[in-house]
Design an enzyme around this catalytic site. Structure first.
Site, PDB file in Angstrom:
ATOM      1  N   TYR B 302      46.313  36.503  35.730  1.00 32.99           N
ATOM      2  CA  TYR B 302      45.299  36.695  36.777  1.00 32.99           C
ATOM      3  C   TYR B 302      44.790  35.353  37.291  1.00 32.99           C
ATOM      4  CZ  TYR B 302      41.058  38.863  38.845  1.00 32.99           C
ATOM      5  OH  TYR B 302      40.064  39.301  39.676  1.00 32.99           O
ATOM      6  N   TYR B 353      45.201  40.358  46.440  1.00 33.02           N
ATOM      7  CA  TYR B 353      44.150  40.431  45.423  1.00 33.02           C
ATOM      8  C   TYR B 353      43.641  41.861  45.362  1.00 33.02           C
ATOM      9  CZ  TYR B 353      39.813  39.401  42.921  1.00 33.02           C
ATOM     10  OH  TYR B 353      38.790  39.379  42.007  1.00 33.02           O
TER      11      TYR B 353
END
Lengths: 139, 401
Positions: B302, B353
């Site tokens: 991430y 995202y």
């Protein structure tokens, strides 16, 4: 002259933080210290994170410390900062309050002059009649 | 130590994704995208919506599970779970789904995330609160923001930049080290037509010359703001064998935080300023999956910001503490020749995202053999959710065999 222009969010005085802001108006930097175990804490909290005691005092700092880390903001995310970028944000470790870290700004310091480990001293910034905010200056 | 009872007991059997766009470009509502992603994931699994009996989501999810279930004609729900935070949850929701299925509390659990920053406010602006539950900053601020907003510490990028600067100070890390993470993600996105940054390659020079966001972070150190939704389906591995797709086994899952980490970043132990706060999660995860860093063929890590990815690499033992910078030099992170290809669909930086859940999808594609940057013979994919955002989470996914 205040460090930021008008329109920056201004702290609200709350029951927990009233003594902090009262001291700041007198140009005294005070930090919470647990009277049960002696641990300093900042930002203000009602309980000690070390021993969970609700008993504390406001301990006066000499206002000297070093820059633990910093950033220089180039992209404004709030309209009040549109005309003041690039501005710095510093995290200052006080010399006399355990391991407490204070979020602040370093006045009169160009972006390229910012350095981790730089010694600094508190300087007071009267934002409103009620709120005086601690900034720091290089020493 | 006894073997983690959930090891390989559950599998991801379906994935679904909507179109991913820049924030503000979605042509449908966030809720419609959520429903589409769930429907596509269930279809991919070869299941019916009426088979779904569990939903696992994370904080700030505006597409309420009750509304999604009702709209899609999902039948009786036996399990609904909501994990706190934001991008830290991207693997925890899968962990919770796996626990529900392995315990027998549910049979078919769908994890989903729908996020349209163009419809509900961008993460990059000054806000108070956390996750998608945050709101705009007023003229006066109380509580902890009374001490941070008035110094202009107002966004995630600014807060995470403080950690990156400290890592540079302690270990000699450079902005080019951060850039290696961006360059890898953008290179991988050039092979993924679904990536928002497809057709937009990035050089190290571009990275270094981009506009300053919050020193040391420049534009390409920061995740995108996107519109889109994705979902995935977890069932028992036993059941998975009879379904349409080769299952991808959940070898290990872990979540949590290191003691002393927490919401007030200023009060963390000093060592957490230069870590992703994931060392405990990493130890649990490897033990549960029965693997170590050397067994990981590909990783989806991430990216809130690139420095935090570097710290994740250290926390997960791919190199020693402080050695993340030298480790990423020389194309280590780039497919096909790097030792540890990361974010092979483009990641949060260059694909989209979707609050990190899309990284799990790329992990599944790698182990199905479907990635646009396919790692030959990949057996294990590490997926790590939001770093320096406790409580965070991670998965080891294993190829079906």
């Amino acid at each position: 002259m205040p460090y930021f222009p008008e329109g920056m969010p201004v702290p609200v005085v709350e029951p927990l933080t009233e003594p902090y802001w009262a001291a700041a108006r007198d140009h005294r930097l005070v930090i919470q210290r647990c009277t049960a175990c002696g641990t300093y804490r900042h930002l203000p909290h009602s309980l000690c994170g070390n021993c969970q005691s609700a008993d504390y005092e406001w301990s006066e700092s000499a206002g000297r410390g070093t820059v633990y880390t910093y950033t220089v903001v180039g992209h404004p995310v709030h309209d009040a900062t549109n005309d003041v970028v690039p501005y710095n944000v510093a995290i200052v470790e006080l010399d006399d309050c355990g391991r407490v870290l204070v979020p602040t700004n370093i006045v009169d310091c160009a972006p390229e002059a910012m350095e981790v480990g730089m010694p600094v001293v508190v300087e007071w910034d009267a934002i409103t009649d009620e709120i005086t905010f601690p900034r720091f200056r290089r020493v | 130590m006894t073997t983690w009872p959930l090891r390989d007991r559950t599998s991801i059997v379906g994935i679904g994704e909507t179109e991913y766009t820049k924030a503000g470009r979605a042509t449908r509502t966030e809720f419609e995208l959520a429903c589409e992603a769930v429907r596509l994931a269930v279809e991919d699994a070869g299941l019916a919506l009426s088979d779904v009996d569990g939903l696992s989501i994370y904080s700030g999810e505006r597409s309420e599970p009750t509304s999604v279930a009702q709209t899609l004609g999902i039948g009786d729900l036996r399990f609904v779970s909501l994990y706190p935070g934001g991008g830290n949850s991207a693997c925890a929701v899968v962990h919770h789904a796996a626990m529900a299925v392995a315990s027998g509390s549910a049979d078919v659990v769908v994890c989903y995330r729908s996020i349209c920053q163009g419809q509900f406010g961008r993460f990059g602006r000054a806000r108070v609160g956390s996750g998608t539950a945050r709101g705009p900053v007023g003229n006066s601020v109380g509580g902890p923001p009374a001490f941070t907003m008035p110094v202009g510490l107002m966004s995630a990028a600014q807060n995470y930049a403080l950690e990156a600067r400290r890592h540079m100070y302690e270990y000699g890390t450079t902005t080019q080290h951060f850039g290696a993470i961006s360059v890898a993600a953008y290179a991988h996105a050039q092979r993924n037509p679904r990536a928002v940054m497809y057709g937009r390659p990035l050089t190290m020079e571009d990275h270094e010359n981009a506009r300053l966001i919050a020193d040391p972070y420049r534009l390409f150190d920061c995740c995108q703001e996107s519109d889109g939704a994705c979902a995935l389906v977890v069932v028992s591995t036993e059941r998975a064998r009879d379904l349409r797709r080769d299952p991808v086994s959940i070898a290990g899952a872990a979540e949590g935080l290191v003691g002393g980490d927490g919401g007030d970043r200023l009060r963390r132990p000093r060592e957490l300023w230069t870590s992703a706060g994931l060392a405990g999660v990493a130890a649990d995860l490897y033990a549960r999956a029965g693997v170590g860093p050397k067994d990981i063929d590909v990783a989806q890590l991430y990216e809130n910001f690139t420095g935090q990815v570097l710290m994740t690499i250290e926390d997960f033992g791919f190199c020693d503490r402080g050695e993340g910078g030298p480790f990423v030099e020389g194309g280590t992170l780039e497919w096909p020749n790097g030792a540890l290809p990361i974010n092979t669909a483009g990641g949060n930086l260059a694909e989209a995202y979707i609050h990190g859940l899309s990284l799990v999808h790329e992990g599944v594609r790698q182990l199905r053999g479907d990635s646009t940057c396919q790692v030959d013979g990949a057996e294990h994919c590490l997926v790590v959710a939001g770093p320096s955002a406790p409580p965070s989470s991670a998965l080891v996914l294993r190829r079906y065999r």
